[in-house]
Design a protein around this motif. Structure first.
Motif, PDB file in Angstrom:
ATOM      1  N   ASN A  26       0.822  -1.106  -0.098  1.00 12.70           N
ATOM      2  CA  ASN A  26      -0.137  -0.075  -0.182  1.00 12.70           C
ATOM      3  C   ASN A  26       0.932   1.391   0.139  1.00 12.70           C
ATOM      4  OD1 ASN A  26      -1.696   2.044   0.292  1.00 12.70           O
ATOM      5  ND2 ASN A  26      -2.955   0.951   1.975  1.00 12.70           N
ATOM      6  N   SER A  28       0.580   4.302   0.358  1.00 12.54           N
ATOM      7  CA  SER A  28       0.131   5.359   1.581  1.00 12.54           C
ATOM      8  C   SER A  28       1.271   4.857   2.896  1.00 12.54           C
ATOM      9  CB  SER A  28      -1.046   4.867   2.283  1.00 12.54           C
ATOM     10  OG  SER A  28      -1.348   3.885   2.843  1.00 12.54           O
ATOM     11  N   ILE A  29       1.844   3.648   2.940  1.00  5.55           N
ATOM     12  CA  ILE A  29       3.006   3.322   3.947  1.00  5.55           C
ATOM     13  C   ILE A  29       4.253   4.180   3.760  1.00  5.55           C
ATOM     14  CG2 ILE A  29       3.949   1.495   2.686  1.00  5.55           C
ATOM     15  CD1 ILE A  29       4.212  -0.099   5.566  1.00  5.55           C
ATOM     16  N   ASP A  32       4.721   7.111   6.024  1.00  4.82           N
ATOM     17  CA  ASP A  32       4.900   6.651   7.785  1.00  4.82           C
ATOM     18  C   ASP A  32       6.394   6.726   7.981  1.00  4.82           C
ATOM     19  OD1 ASP A  32       5.032   5.267  10.222  1.00  4.82           O
ATOM     20  OD2 ASP A  32       3.368   3.830   9.662  1.00  4.82           O
ATOM     21  N   TYR A  35       8.104   3.766   9.272  1.00  6.01           N
ATOM     22  CA  TYR A  35       8.594   2.875   8.405  1.00  6.01           C
ATOM     23  C   TYR A  35       9.793   3.260   7.585  1.00  6.01           C
ATOM     24  CZ  TYR A  35       8.627   0.814   3.428  1.00  6.01           C
ATOM     25  OH  TYR A  35       8.912  -0.158   2.610  1.00  6.01           O
ATOM     26  N   THR A  70       9.426  -4.713   5.010  1.00  4.51           N
ATOM     27  CA  THR A  70       8.027  -3.918   4.601  1.00  4.51           C
ATOM     28  C   THR A  70       6.795  -5.092   5.034  1.00  4.51           C
ATOM     29  OG1 THR A  70       8.805  -2.966   2.831  1.00  4.51           O
ATOM     30  CG2 THR A  70       6.764  -3.241   2.830  1.00  4.51           C
ATOM     31  N   TYR A  73       6.624  -5.094   8.748  1.00  2.15           N
ATOM     32  CA  TYR A  73       5.899  -3.756   9.270  1.00  2.15           C
ATOM     33  C   TYR A  73       4.494  -3.691   8.761  1.00  2.15           C
ATOM     34  CZ  TYR A  73       5.474   1.104  10.311  1.00  2.15           C
ATOM     35  OH  TYR A  73       4.957   2.139  10.953  1.00  2.15           O
ATOM     36  N   THR A  74       4.125  -3.839   7.823  1.00  2.00           N
ATOM     37  CA  THR A  74       2.775  -4.003   7.373  1.00  2.00           C
ATOM     38  C   THR A  74       1.975  -5.071   8.127  1.00  2.00           C
ATOM     39  OG1 THR A  74       3.150  -5.373   5.450  1.00  2.00           O
ATOM     40  CG2 THR A  74       3.152  -3.278   4.872  1.00  2.00           C
ATOM     41  N   LYS A  77       1.581  -3.381  11.648  1.00  4.95           N
ATOM     42  CA  LYS A  77       0.593  -2.457  11.719  1.00  4.95           C
ATOM     43  C   LYS A  77      -0.985  -2.916  11.304  1.00  4.95           C
ATOM     44  CE  LYS A  77       0.925   1.599  11.055  1.00  4.95           C
ATOM     45  NZ  LYS A  77       1.058   2.445  12.284  1.00  4.95           N
ATOM     46  N   GLN A  78      -1.016  -3.935  10.621  1.00  9.40           N
ATOM     47  CA  GLN A  78      -2.517  -4.583  10.311  1.00  9.40           C
ATOM     48  C   GLN A  78      -3.014  -5.078  11.654  1.00  9.40           C
ATOM     49  OE1 GLN A  78      -2.706  -7.738   7.457  1.00  9.40           O
ATOM     50  NE2 GLN A  78      -4.852  -7.834   7.393  1.00  9.40           N
TER      51      GLN A  78
END
Length: 222
Positions: A26, A28-29, A32, A35, A70, A73-74, A77-78
């Motif tokens: 995504n 948009s990350i 961040d 990130y 990545t 990290y995603t 975050k989820q």
């Protein structure tokens, strides 16, 4: 029998098994800051630990580590978002019970707290919906459209359409999902398999490669 007699029809649809699929980031990350910090640090660590590597190898290692970082990290975050959603829903339910059970007329503080929690929950749902719309590749989205189920169904249909239901290998039809996956695995395993060849054999293969020749094909039907 009259035309009002009922007829019952049962269709058994076999849902094929699906693998993990491809990782889609995504964008948009990228905004961040946490990130960004992790990626910068990962690049520095990779360069530090591979000082003697040639630039091409180093670049491939950096890309692989960026991808792994990545994904971690995603995923983190989820999980955090899901945890916040669960806690927010429970807080709203508790506050609403408290609002109904209170005996005083001044309930402004509780109502404001409920409004704030609902705004947080609405933001989580909005972000989730945008992700579904992006994955579904919807071309037309009406202003303030919030039909999450509609876009979720589009995403599901696109996933089903990408599934191979029939494969023709050397003129033979294969419809069994397990056999299809095995044929795909064997095809790419053979395609990228490392082979040891003699120098004269390599020269002959290079010479013959310049001439047109037939190829073994695997054709996808549906």
């Amino acid at each position: 029998m009259t035309d009002h007699s009922l007829v019952e029809l049962k269709l058994h649809k076999i849902q094929p098994e699906r693998g993990p699929g491809y990782f889609k980031i995504n964008n948009s990350i990228l905004l961040d800051t946490q990130y960004q910090t992790q990626i910068k640090q990962e690049i520095l660590n990779t360069v530090q630990n591979n000082k003697d590597a040639n630039p091409n190898t180093l670049w491939e290692v950096i890309k692989g580590n960026i991808r792994n970082t990545t994904i971690r990290y995603t995923s983190f975050k989820q999980k955090e978002t899901h945890k916040l959603e669960t806690e927010t829903i429970k807080s709203i339910e508790t506050l609403e019970k408290q609002l109904h059970q209170t005996n005083t007329n001044d309930t402004t503080d509780i109502e404001n707290e409920i409004t704030l929690k609902k705004q947080i929950l609405d933001g989580i749902y909005h972000t989730h919906l945008n992700g579904i719309i992006l994955r579904a590749r919807a071309q037309h989205v009406e202003h303030n459209e919030r039909n999450t189920k509609y876009f979720a169904n589009i995403e599901k249909r696109r996933s089903e359409q990408k599934t191979v239901h029939k494969l023709v290998v050397n003129g033979k039809d294969i419809t069994n999902i397990t056999q299809i996956l095995e044929e795909q695995r064997l095809f790419f395993e053979t395609l990228y398999k490392r082979k040891n060849v003699e120098n004269n054999t390599l020269f002959k293969n290079t010479h013959h490669a310049l001439k047109p020749r037939g190829k073994r094909t695997v054709r996808r039907i549906a």
